[in-house]
Design a protein around this motif. Structure first.
Motif, PDB file in Angstrom:
ATOM      1  N   ARG A  95     -10.152  -6.794  -9.066  1.00  0.00           N
ATOM      2  CA  ARG A  95     -10.834  -5.928  -9.655  1.00  0.00           C
ATOM      3  C   ARG A  95     -12.102  -6.359 -10.471  1.00  0.00           C
ATOM      4  O   ARG A  95     -12.125  -7.470 -10.873  1.00  0.00           O
ATOM      5  N   VAL A  96     -13.184  -5.560 -10.486  1.00  0.00           N
ATOM      6  CA  VAL A  96     -14.452  -5.970 -11.129  1.00  0.00           C
ATOM      7  C   VAL A  96     -15.312  -4.860 -11.567  1.00  0.00           C
ATOM      8  O   VAL A  96     -15.344  -3.792 -10.860  1.00  0.00           O
ATOM      9  N   GLY A  97     -15.541  -4.823 -12.777  1.00  0.00           N
ATOM     10  CA  GLY A  97     -16.126  -3.766 -13.379  1.00  0.00           C
ATOM     11  C   GLY A  97     -16.548  -3.863 -15.006  1.00  0.00           C
ATOM     12  O   GLY A  97     -16.957  -4.973 -15.487  1.00  0.00           O
ATOM     13  N   LEU A  98     -16.497  -2.830 -15.746  1.00  0.00           N
ATOM     14  CA  LEU A  98     -16.756  -3.026 -17.249  1.00  0.00           C
ATOM     15  C   LEU A  98     -15.798  -2.363 -18.148  1.00  0.00           C
ATOM     16  O   LEU A  98     -14.990  -1.460 -17.615  1.00  0.00           O
ATOM     17  N   SER A  99     -15.801  -2.542 -19.156  1.00  0.00           N
ATOM     18  CA  SER A  99     -14.757  -2.092 -20.390  1.00  0.00           C
ATOM     19  C   SER A  99     -15.878  -1.304 -21.369  1.00  0.00           C
ATOM     20  O   SER A  99     -16.484  -2.207 -21.829  1.00  0.00           O
ATOM     21  N   TYR A 100     -15.374  -0.193 -21.509  1.00  0.00           N
ATOM     22  CA  TYR A 100     -16.286   0.537 -22.710  1.00  0.00           C
ATOM     23  C   TYR A 100     -14.994   0.876 -23.785  1.00  0.00           C
ATOM     24  O   TYR A 100     -14.231   1.686 -23.295  1.00  0.00           O
ATOM     25  N   LYS A 101     -14.837   0.240 -24.715  1.00  0.00           N
ATOM     26  CA  LYS A 101     -13.797   0.287 -25.735  1.00  0.00           C
ATOM     27  C   LYS A 101     -12.430   0.388 -25.128  1.00  0.00           C
ATOM     28  O   LYS A 101     -12.186  -0.896 -24.493  1.00  0.00           O
ATOM     29  N   SER A 102     -11.655   1.355 -24.983  1.00  0.00           N
ATOM     30  CA  SER A 102     -10.285   1.415 -24.348  1.00  0.00           C
ATOM     31  C   SER A 102     -10.240   1.755 -22.835  1.00  0.00           C
ATOM     32  O   SER A 102      -9.172   1.771 -22.309  1.00  0.00           O
ATOM     33  N   ILE A 103     -11.425   2.074 -22.390  1.00  0.00           N
ATOM     34  CA  ILE A 103     -11.542   2.414 -20.850  1.00  0.00           C
ATOM     35  C   ILE A 103     -12.047   1.430 -20.047  1.00  0.00           C
ATOM     36  O   ILE A 103     -13.134   0.829 -20.600  1.00  0.00           O
ATOM     37  N   THR A 104     -11.577   1.045 -18.966  1.00  0.00           N
ATOM     38  CA  THR A 104     -12.255  -0.012 -18.072  1.00  0.00           C
ATOM     39  C   THR A 104     -12.392   0.804 -16.656  1.00  0.00           C
ATOM     40  O   THR A 104     -11.521   1.424 -16.217  1.00  0.00           O
ATOM     41  N   PHE A 105     -13.432   0.519 -15.835  1.00  0.00           N
ATOM     42  CA  PHE A 105     -13.664   1.033 -14.614  1.00  0.00           C
ATOM     43  C   PHE A 105     -14.404   0.187 -13.878  1.00  0.00           C
ATOM     44  O   PHE A 105     -15.024  -0.893 -14.296  1.00  0.00           O
ATOM     45  N   GLY A 106     -14.445   0.302 -12.590  1.00  0.00           N
ATOM     46  CA  GLY A 106     -15.150  -0.270 -11.372  1.00  0.00           C
ATOM     47  C   GLY A 106     -14.704  -0.398 -10.181  1.00  0.00           C
ATOM     48  O   GLY A 106     -14.303   0.668  -9.589  1.00  0.00           O
ATOM     49  N   ALA A 107     -15.152  -1.291  -9.414  1.00  0.00           N
ATOM     50  CA  ALA A 107     -14.605  -1.437  -8.023  1.00  0.00           C
ATOM     51  C   ALA A 107     -13.192  -2.193  -7.859  1.00  0.00           C
ATOM     52  O   ALA A 107     -13.242  -3.414  -8.676  1.00  0.00           O
ATOM     53  N   GLY A 108     -12.397  -1.838  -6.781  1.00  0.00           N
ATOM     54  CA  GLY A 108     -11.390  -2.612  -6.662  1.00  0.00           C
ATOM     55  C   GLY A 108     -10.686  -2.797  -5.136  1.00  0.00           C
ATOM     56  O   GLY A 108     -11.080  -2.003  -4.414  1.00  0.00           O
ATOM     57  N   ALA A 109     -10.142  -3.495  -4.808  1.00  0.00           N
ATOM     58  CA  ALA A 109      -9.457  -3.856  -3.529  1.00  0.00           C
ATOM     59  C   ALA A 109      -7.979  -4.333  -3.579  1.00  0.00           C
ATOM     60  O   ALA A 109      -7.490  -5.311  -4.567  1.00  0.00           O
ATOM     61  N   ASN A 110      -6.972  -3.579  -2.821  1.00  0.00           N
ATOM     62  CA  ASN A 110      -5.742  -4.306  -2.869  1.00  0.00           C
ATOM     63  C   ASN A 110      -5.496  -4.577  -1.255  1.00  0.00           C
ATOM     64  O   ASN A 110      -5.827  -3.787  -0.316  1.00  0.00           O
ATOM     65  N   PHE A 111      -4.910  -5.795  -1.113  1.00  0.00           N
ATOM     66  CA  PHE A 111      -4.130  -6.349  -0.053  1.00  0.00           C
ATOM     67  C   PHE A 111      -3.003  -6.295   0.049  1.00  0.00           C
ATOM     68  O   PHE A 111      -2.233  -7.391  -0.725  1.00  0.00           O
ATOM     69  N   ASP A 112      -1.988  -5.764   1.150  1.00  0.00           N
ATOM     70  CA  ASP A 112      -0.692  -5.985   1.071  1.00  0.00           C
ATOM     71  C   ASP A 112      -0.317  -6.174   2.151  1.00  0.00           C
ATOM     72  O   ASP A 112      -0.617  -5.735   3.176  1.00  0.00           O
ATOM     73  N   SER A 113       1.002  -7.221   2.108  1.00  0.00           N
ATOM     74  CA  SER A 113       1.836  -7.289   3.456  1.00  0.00           C
ATOM     75  C   SER A 113       3.297  -7.208   3.363  1.00  0.00           C
ATOM     76  O   SER A 113       3.717  -7.487   2.235  1.00  0.00           O
ATOM     77  N   TYR A 114       4.119  -6.845   4.360  1.00  0.00           N
ATOM     78  CA  TYR A 114       5.245  -6.307   4.071  1.00  0.00           C
ATOM     79  C   TYR A 114       6.150  -7.072   5.264  1.00  0.00           C
ATOM     80  O   TYR A 114       5.471  -7.094   6.607  1.00  0.00           O
ATOM     81  N   GLY A 115       7.377  -7.309   5.035  1.00  0.00           N
ATOM     82  CA  GLY A 115       8.413  -8.099   5.944  1.00  0.00           C
ATOM     83  C   GLY A 115       7.937  -9.394   6.595  1.00  0.00           C
ATOM     84  O   GLY A 115       6.867  -9.927   6.251  1.00  0.00           O
ATOM     85  N   PRO A 116       9.007  -9.927   7.352  1.00  0.00           N
ATOM     86  CA  PRO A 116       8.672 -11.149   7.853  1.00  0.00           C
ATOM     87  C   PRO A 116       7.589 -11.282   8.975  1.00  0.00           C
ATOM     88  O   PRO A 116       7.016 -12.332   9.154  1.00  0.00           O
ATOM     89  N   PHE A 117       6.900 -10.242   9.470  1.00  0.00           N
ATOM     90  CA  PHE A 117       5.834 -10.280  10.465  1.00  0.00           C
ATOM     91  C   PHE A 117       4.549  -9.744   9.698  1.00  0.00           C
ATOM     92  O   PHE A 117       3.471  -9.667  10.323  1.00  0.00           O
TER      93      PHE A 117
END
Length: 215
Positions: free
Chosen positions: A176-198
């Protein structure tokens, strides 16, 4: 991730601006990406009247845009007890749609500085032949810009494998990378997930928003 965090520890301990917040707010985050929607809610609280006994919970839910019902969820709920400063024993339950509800136990190290947060959480899930060893690391950097605005960046990683045969069970990396204004945060994000033995993989790129719900 764990080795990288361990390399940071000497530098972090030398800091003279450490802060230990007594009761962090509940945090909710949502990511809307090219492949689907993902959310995370984090609760990290001490019980009223107790400085050592607390509750820690993380709920991750992810779904593709084409799915009517999410098949990817990871929810944990734990009681925690601080044995020494910044280190807590923890035990409770861990749930995924694949493995069901299972007991979990481990410990958590957390250190909060003026603009930097580090959490390291190794744990065991299930106490049988199908038990899983899991490691979690999160690093946040929130440099202050002015009275209301801060920069924001986060690296969050998890890796788990079966104890019996050492095969990969589940892993992810969240950026995650972005900005926070008081109690709110926003920006760009990426999730990389892997599952199982393969290590079947899934990536999701998009924008995120997060809010502090209450203290």
């Amino acid at each position: 991730m764990i080795l990288f965090s361990a390399g940071l520890l000497p530098l972090l301990f030398s800091s003279q601006t450490s802060i230990s917040p007594s009761n962090p707010p509940v945090l909710f985050e949502a990511l809307a990406g090219n492949k689907g929607f993902a959310s995370q809610m984090t609760v990290n609280k001490t019980f009223e009247g107790s400085k050592k006994l607390g509750f820690f919970s993380v709920a991750n839910i992810s779904s593709k845009w084409s799915e009517d019902h999410s098949k990817d969820a990871m929810i944990q709920a734990n009681l925690t007890f601080e044995i020494i400063k910044n280190i807590r024993l923890m035990g409770g339950s861990h749930y995924t749609p694949t493995t069901g509800l299972r007991p979990t136990a481990g410990f958590m190290y957390s250190k909060n500085f003026n603009d930097f947060l580090l959490i390291v959480n190794p744990r065991f899930i299930g106490f049988s032949k199908s038990s899983i060893a899991e490691g979690f690391v999160m690093m946040e950097y929130k440099p202050k810009i002015n009275e209301n605005w801060k920069g924001y960046s986060r690296i969050q990683g998890l890796y788990s494998e079966t104890i019996q045969d050492g095969e990969h069970a589940r892993s992810y990396l969240m950026l995650r990378v972005g900005l926070s204004y008081k109690s709110i945060t926003f920006g760009a994000g990426a999730n990389f997930d892997s599952y199982g033995p393969f290590k079947e993989s899934k990536q999701n790129y998009g924008v995120f928003a997060a809010a502090k719900l209450f203290n």
